[in-house]
Design an enzyme around this catalytic site. Structure first.
Site, PDB file in Angstrom:
ATOM      1  N   TRP A 195       0.806  -1.230   0.000  1.00 45.48           N
ATOM      2  CA  TRP A 195       0.000   0.000   0.000  1.00 45.48           C
ATOM      3  C   TRP A 195       0.838   1.279   0.000  1.00 45.48           C
ATOM      4  O   TRP A 195       0.388   2.307  -0.505  1.00 45.48           O
ATOM      5  CB  TRP A 195      -1.002   0.042   1.171  1.00 45.48           C
ATOM      6  CG  TRP A 195      -1.927   1.219   1.096  1.00 45.48           C
ATOM      7  CD1 TRP A 195      -3.061   1.336   0.335  1.00 45.48           C
ATOM      8  CD2 TRP A 195      -1.787   2.466   1.791  1.00 45.48           C
ATOM      9  NE1 TRP A 195      -3.633   2.580   0.513  1.00 45.48           N
ATOM     10  CE2 TRP A 195      -2.861   3.288   1.412  1.00 45.48           C
ATOM     11  CE3 TRP A 195      -0.848   2.966   2.701  1.00 45.48           C
ATOM     12  CZ2 TRP A 195      -3.040   4.565   1.904  1.00 45.48           C
ATOM     13  CZ3 TRP A 195      -1.022   4.248   3.191  1.00 45.48           C
ATOM     14  CH2 TRP A 195      -2.112   5.025   2.796  1.00 45.48           C
ATOM     15  N   ASP A 196       2.044   1.253   0.514  1.00 44.97           N
ATOM     16  CA  ASP A 196       2.822   2.492   0.594  1.00 44.97           C
ATOM     17  C   ASP A 196       4.256   2.266   0.138  1.00 44.97           C
ATOM     18  O   ASP A 196       5.206   2.712   0.781  1.00 44.97           O
ATOM     19  CB  ASP A 196       2.792   3.027   2.030  1.00 44.97           C
ATOM     20  CG  ASP A 196       3.213   4.483   2.121  1.00 44.97           C
ATOM     21  OD1 ASP A 196       3.113   5.207   1.104  1.00 44.97           O
ATOM     22  OD2 ASP A 196       3.642   4.915   3.213  1.00 44.97           O
TER      23      ASP A 196
END
Length: 282
Positions: A195-196
């Site tokens: 996600w990041d």
């Protein structure tokens, strides 16, 4: 005594309110309890980000170097140990131990002085990210994680109210992104997502040249992973080759476009919720 940096205290108060202030107030006791529990000694100054405090430590019994990570448990952070166990160190920092009661993790120590941002050649750095992306998203998501399907449904439900708070141009952008998400939301995928994943969340390692850190895992389509690396060192002239590189890794360009617009939608909805007058021009 463990010193909590003022910047971490300020970010916790800003983003998490009373819960963030309580977390910061409890950090010294949390750190000391974890140090006793795992038989550690602190070997250097604390490190911190927006959401976590990290102490460089080593196990007294065997001298194993590690990092003690403490963060407020929320829907983003509670899945981190689940994801790290599923990856088991393949392209990512290894989880050594975990306290499920408070979310504190004992992690493999990496070289915090050498993030991937230290590579000045952007193509070389993005090549590293692409390689890690391929490995991380090859893993099926384990049970217990938040899902991209739920996130997409929540975003789409917010769009009508958010659009009326924007000017005509920005509202049109918001609706166009939402339309793209609707096309793929029914098949939101089941791979394990970081996600990041961006340059600042990759550090030099001992057992591998580069390893990802600080995931906020979810189950979903790998196309949702691309935007952070597209925005790193942002240059409009670089967007196409960057997207081509990363889309080739995730394997379906059309879905990568749709889910990247979904990530833009997510950021836009956060901006609206924060009271921003318009959308970020990037």
């Amino acid at each position: 005594m463990i010193r909590v940096p003022d910047e971490l205290a300020a970010s916790q108060a800003k983003y998490n309110g009373e819960a963030g202030r309580a977390f910061v107030a409890g950090l010294p006791a949390l750190a000391e309890g974890s140090i006793r529990r795992w038989g550690l000694r602190v070997t250097g100054p604390s490190m911190y980000g927006v959401a976590s405090l990290v102490l460089p430590v080593e196990r007294v019994a065997d001298g194993t170097r590690a990092a003690l990570k403490m963060q407020l448990l929320d829907e983003e952070t509670e899945g981190e140990p689940i994801g790290l166990r599923a990856w088991d160190g393949d392209g990512v920092v290894r989880l050594l131990d975990h306290d499920p009661g408070n979310g504190t993790m004992l992690l493999e120590r990496l070289d915090d002085a050498r993030p991937l941002t230290s590579l000045t050649d952007t193509r070389e750095a993005l090549g590293v990210v692409a390689g890690l992306l391929a490995r991380l998203t090859a893993v099926p998501a384990p049970p217990g994680l938040r899902t991209l399907g739920d996130i997409a449904a929540g975003m789409l439900a917010e769009v009508p109210d958010a659009a009326v708070r924007l000017g005509a141009r920005d509202a049109a952008v918001l609706r166009d992104c939402a339309a793209a998400v609707r096309e793929v939301a029914g098949e939101s995928g089941g791979r394990l997502l970081h996600w990041d994943l961006h340059l600042g969340n990759v550090l030099a390692g001992g057992r591998e040249p580069w390893l990802a850190i600080d995931p906020k895992p979810l189950a979903g389509d790998p196309g949702f992973e691309l935007l952070p690396s597209l925005l790193d060192r942002f240059d409009p002239a670089d967007v196409l080759w960057r997207f081509d590189l990363l889309a080739e890794v995730v394997g379906d360009r059309a879905r990568a476009v749709a889910w990247t617009l979904g990530r833009i939608l997510q950021n836009a909805l956060w901006d609206v919720a924060d009271g921003e007058p318009g959308l970020d021009e990037e």
